[in-house]
Design a protein around this motif. Structure first.
Motif, PDB file in Angstrom:
ATOM      1  N   ARG A  61       0.668  -1.167   0.000  1.00  0.00           N
ATOM      2  CA  ARG A  61       0.400  -0.027   0.150  1.00  0.00           C
ATOM      3  C   ARG A  61       0.652   1.750  -0.324  1.00  0.00           C
ATOM      4  NH1 ARG A  61      -3.003  -3.245   3.049  1.00  0.00           N
ATOM      5  NH2 ARG A  61      -2.221  -2.105   4.986  1.00  0.00           N
ATOM      6  N   ASN A  64       2.353   1.728  -3.588  1.00  0.00           N
ATOM      7  CA  ASN A  64       1.027   2.625  -4.270  1.00  0.00           C
ATOM      8  C   ASN A  64       0.688   3.992  -3.850  1.00  0.00           C
ATOM      9  OD1 ASN A  64       0.974   0.064  -6.313  1.00  0.00           O
ATOM     10  ND2 ASN A  64      -1.379   0.203  -5.623  1.00  0.00           N
ATOM     11  N   LYS A  65       1.067   3.842  -3.225  1.00  0.00           N
ATOM     12  CA  LYS A  65       0.858   5.689  -2.032  1.00  0.00           C
ATOM     13  C   LYS A  65       1.783   6.369  -2.854  1.00  0.00           C
ATOM     14  CE  LYS A  65      -0.372   8.755   1.397  1.00  0.00           C
ATOM     15  NZ  LYS A  65       0.077   8.598   3.214  1.00  0.00           N
ATOM     16  N   GLY A  68       0.971   7.716  -6.300  1.00  0.00           N
ATOM     17  CA  GLY A  68      -0.058   8.332  -6.038  1.00  0.00           C
ATOM     18  C   GLY A  68      -1.234   7.019  -7.409  1.00  0.00           C
ATOM     19  N   HIS A  69      -1.041   6.063  -6.855  1.00  0.00           N
ATOM     20  CA  HIS A  69      -2.279   4.807  -6.626  1.00  0.00           C
ATOM     21  C   HIS A  69      -2.517   4.909  -5.947  1.00  0.00           C
ATOM     22  CE1 HIS A  69      -0.157   4.797 -10.520  1.00  0.00           C
ATOM     23  NE2 HIS A  69       0.363   4.036 -10.426  1.00  0.00           N
ATOM     24  N   LYS A  70      -4.116   4.230  -6.107  1.00  0.00           N
ATOM     25  CA  LYS A  70      -5.049   3.314  -4.348  1.00  0.00           C
ATOM     26  C   LYS A  70      -4.326   1.836  -4.406  1.00  0.00           C
ATOM     27  CE  LYS A  70      -8.712   6.436  -4.793  1.00  0.00           C
ATOM     28  NZ  LYS A  70      -8.980   7.146  -3.543  1.00  0.00           N
ATOM     29  N   GLY A  71      -4.479   1.233  -3.368  1.00  0.00           N
ATOM     30  CA  GLY A  71      -4.735  -0.243  -3.516  1.00  0.00           C
ATOM     31  C   GLY A  71      -2.928  -0.725  -2.855  1.00  0.00           C
ATOM     32  N   SER A  73       0.206  -2.743  -4.311  1.00  0.00           N
ATOM     33  CA  SER A  73       1.166  -3.344  -5.085  1.00  0.00           C
ATOM     34  C   SER A  73       0.886  -4.911  -4.618  1.00  0.00           C
ATOM     35  CB  SER A  73       2.478  -2.407  -5.075  1.00  0.00           C
ATOM     36  OG  SER A  73       3.437  -3.178  -5.394  1.00  0.00           O
TER      37      SER A  73
END
Length: 184
Positions: A61, A64-65, A68-71, A73
């Motif tokens: 998480r 991904n943060k 800049g992504h949600k969820g 990796s």
């Protein structure tokens, strides 16, 4: 058990490992040995963080943060054990920061050699995530610390046991000190 020479010569990174992993007790024994690297002033400017199970999802998480992504990796799920390598800088008038980072790197490399020699697959993953605030926060790093990467550790798949790395041509990397030409 092989000789140190054999262990170093035969070491190779394994990016694919099985779900087996050394226990915490086995890891403690190897870390105690790896911590014997050359260390000017015995500052021990390093620490290791063991990530297993859900810890790897927390890291996923954070990765991904950082992007800049949600969820989360799935990268941290590629091995059952990740060992975060942290340079933990100490104040010293004799030992510069680069030398302290070299010690932390030396511990990580020595640990990877020991793990490989004991039959574990190891891969040292680095990258831009190591400097991410989200990833640093997930690891609980202090202001005087930097993440140098993770050792991904798991069982060696049977098909991986026979391969060897390309030998190093040492003559390309070892030279003598340049000599001044004689002045007449």
């Amino acid at each position: 058990m092989s000789s140190a020479y054999d262990a170093v010569r035969d070491r190779r990174s394994l990016s694919k490992v099985t779900d087996a992993a050394p226990t915490h007790g086995e890891l403690l024994r190897l870390v105690a040995a790896a911590g014997r690297v050359a260390d000017h002033s015995s500052l021990r400017p390093w620490r290791l963080i063991e990530l297993r199970g859900l810890d790897r999802e927390v890291l996923g998480r954070a990765i991904n943060k950082a992007d800049g992504h949600k969820g989360a990796s799935t990268k941290p799920l590629r091995a059952p054990l990740l060992i975060a390598v942290v340079a933990s800088y100490r104040k010293s008038s004799k030992v510069p920061r680069w030398e302290q980072e070299a010690v932390a790197s030396g511990v990580a490399h020595m640990l990877s050699l020991l793990l490989d020699d004991e039959g574990w697959g190891v891969f040292w993953r680095t990258g831009h995530y190591t400097r991410s605030k989200a990833v640093a926060k997930a690891h609980g790093l202090d202001k005087n610390e930097e993440l140098l990467g993770w050792l991904y550790v798991g069982g060696k798949p049977p098909r991986s046991r026979g391969g060897h790395r390309k030998p190093v041509d040492a003559s390309r990397f070892l030279s003598r000190m340049p000599q001044k030409k004689a002045e007449h």
